[in-house]
Design an enzyme around this catalytic site. Sequence first.
Site, PDB file in Angstrom:
ATOM      1  N   VAL A  54       5.792  -4.451   0.946  1.00  0.00           N
ATOM      2  CA  VAL A  54       7.103  -5.030   1.242  1.00  0.00           C
ATOM      3  C   VAL A  54       7.153  -5.577   2.673  1.00  0.00           C
ATOM      4  CG1 VAL A  54       8.370  -3.674  -0.465  1.00  0.00           C
ATOM      5  CG2 VAL A  54       8.024  -2.731   1.818  1.00  0.00           C
ATOM      6  N   LYS A  64      -1.727   9.242  -3.399  1.00  0.00           N
ATOM      7  CA  LYS A  64      -1.325   8.591  -2.140  1.00  0.00           C
ATOM      8  C   LYS A  64      -0.954   9.618  -1.079  1.00  0.00           C
ATOM      9  CE  LYS A  64       1.816   4.874  -0.590  1.00  0.00           C
ATOM     10  NZ  LYS A  64       2.853   3.925  -1.074  1.00  0.00           N
ATOM     11  N   GLU A  99      -0.353  -1.067  -7.112  1.00  0.00           N
ATOM     12  CA  GLU A  99       0.293   0.251  -7.125  1.00  0.00           C
ATOM     13  C   GLU A  99       1.343   0.263  -8.247  1.00  0.00           C
ATOM     14  OE1 GLU A  99       2.500   0.656  -3.481  1.00  0.00           O
ATOM     15  OE2 GLU A  99       2.862   2.802  -3.725  1.00  0.00           O
ATOM     16  N   CYS A 106      -1.435   1.352  -0.928  1.00  0.00           N
ATOM     17  CA  CYS A 106      -0.444   0.640  -0.113  1.00  0.00           C
ATOM     18  C   CYS A 106      -0.330   1.147   1.318  1.00  0.00           C
ATOM     19  CB  CYS A 106       0.906   0.631  -0.832  1.00  0.00           C
ATOM     20  SG  CYS A 106       1.903  -0.799  -0.317  1.00  0.00           S
TER      21      CYS A 106
HETATM   22  C1  ACM Z   1       4.301   0.895  -0.018  1.00  0.00           C
HETATM   23  O1  ACM Z   1       3.605   1.812   0.409  1.00  0.00           O
HETATM   24  N1  ACM Z   1       4.457   0.679  -1.303  1.00  0.00           N
HETATM   25  C2  ACM Z   1       4.973  -0.016   0.914  1.00  0.00           C
END
Ligand code: ACM
Length: 262
Positions: free
Chosen positions: A170, A110, A39, A143
Amino acid sequence: MMKAAFIQFNPVFGEIEGNIGKAVTLIERTGAELIVLPELFNTGYLITSKEEAFDLSEPLPGGKTTEALSAIAREKNVHIVAGLIERQGENLFNSAVVIAPSGYLGKYRKIHLFNEEKLWFQPGDLGFHVFDIGICKIGVMVCFDWFFPESMRTLALKGADVICHSANLVLPFCQDAMITRCLENRVFAVTANRTGTEDRNGKSCHYTGRSQITGPNARILYRAGAETDEIGIAEIDVNLSRDKNLNRFNHLFLDRREAFYH
Ligand code: ACM
């Protein structure tokens, strides 16, 4: 059989040229037909203002990152999925671009924004999309989308064989969770995570590395180290993801009892 790969590294915040250069060097060494990058691989993640995010953004297609990835995809005859900040008018999206050897193929925005991303980005508005790249069908997510089982279920129901998952993880849970996500959808997944720690304007983010290629039978096909620059490659047999029969009597999709899912 085909080969899919992730590239894991530690992008430097704001150093777009350097990050693209590093990724291209690693792509040149990767002998796989499908390559997934993290990402926001070209900019870094820990944005501290909308202005800063805007300055790091690119139109999609048409930006320099799409151009650089298209050039290497053509040269190496590979497909690439990579995360970047997309600018459309005044709006920014946390997007992933899909590049074919012939150039730009499409994008994903996203859908499930994480934490402060909601301050800079618009939530994705293009839905979950499956791209037929010839050797397989890929579904794209970014992510935190993993946290919502509906993301991968939707992509699997739309016919994805391989989930291309660009990430800056994370939390420590995703890599193990992907084993179940892949099992319950009978798909492969390539999770391309980054490494390192970003410290910016009093904020800090540590990324968990351990990028992973996961198979439909709850098998980890490759897991990277937590801190290393690493290329992970695995052989993928798409016949496995296309057979949704669990045994003589159970079919993953035909056995769904949608009437009871409300
Ligand atoms: C994330 O979605 N970068 C934790």
